[in-house]
Design a protein around this motif. Sequence first.
Motif, PDB file in Angstrom:
ATOM      1  N   SER A  36       0.844  -1.018  -0.164  1.00 30.05           N
ATOM      2  CA  SER A  36       0.009   0.053  -0.133  1.00 30.05           C
ATOM      3  C   SER A  36       0.770   1.343   0.102  1.00 30.05           C
ATOM      4  N   SER A  39       2.507   1.652  -3.413  1.00 25.65           N
ATOM      5  CA  SER A  39       1.620   2.166  -4.358  1.00 25.65           C
ATOM      6  C   SER A  39       1.208   3.741  -4.259  1.00 25.65           C
ATOM      7  N   ARG A  40       1.399   4.290  -2.556  1.00 26.11           N
ATOM      8  CA  ARG A  40       1.132   5.496  -2.559  1.00 26.11           C
ATOM      9  C   ARG A  40       2.324   6.188  -2.902  1.00 26.11           C
ATOM     10  N   LYS A  46      -2.800   0.233  -6.901  1.00 20.32           N
ATOM     11  CA  LYS A  46      -2.193  -0.983  -6.044  1.00 20.32           C
ATOM     12  C   LYS A  46      -2.216  -2.303  -6.850  1.00 20.32           C
ATOM     13  N   TYR A  50       1.348  -4.361  -7.392  1.00 15.58           N
ATOM     14  CA  TYR A  50       1.317  -5.601  -7.034  1.00 15.58           C
ATOM     15  C   TYR A  50       2.215  -6.624  -8.035  1.00 15.58           C
TER      16      TYR A  50
END
Length: 263
Positions: A36, A39-40, A46, A50
Amino acid sequence: MGLYADEDVTLPNSVLGKAQLLLAAFESGAVRLRLSELSRRSGVPKASAYRLAQELVQWGLLDRQEETYQLGMRLFQLGQRVPASAVLRSVARPLLTDLFTRTRATIHLAVLDGTHVLFLEKIAGGANVHTHSQLGGRLPASCTATGKVLLALCPDGHRHIGRLAAGVGLPTLTDRSVKSAGALNRQLIAVQRRRFAHEVGEVRTGYASLAVPVVHPDGGVHAAVSATGPVSEVSVERLLPMLRTTAAGIARGLTGDPEPRVR
């Protein structure tokens, strides 16, 4: 967007571009990131983060440790083969080690990387580790002594300052970090005149750094060398001559010039 919102980078469409953003998410100094957070920081959705992270693990560019990701050993191996940094580090390391022995301060060798400084070398004792910096890590140039030297003396420093000023404000690490482009410019004018930078508490409260440039005979700046320690131990009078001697030695080693050139 993420980590690169302050550097005017838009989310690329290519897989390679998104993979680069995932790797760049670690540049702020993070060692391990959950999906997470990866991704941010990168701005990559996300699900895509992955899938790409799994491929990067297969290539050895990322390692997965339970629920977190970290940079893989393959990146370190490739980084050692970059010609410019490899030559600079090989020339500089013996001189930086000697400087550490004489000063017992944390010693850094850094280059300008956009609006940040990139640490090519760091030498510190077990009781003198400067936790905000790490080998291969980056910190905002506006806060650091090495960054101020490079912004003040590099030909395109003004362009990087413009990029800093164009954002929502200068990045800050402590309450003492310089907060406005105007104040930064005043600092850099003084650095340009004195040929060294001295920051106190802008990166870490209670610590200070002193930095000087590694100057090519033609006047260009290769990098910056700094000494960092508790404020009471970073004396300009004591450390500046040693830093300048070290920087001049690195410059001579890079050019093969037998005569010292201290700028």
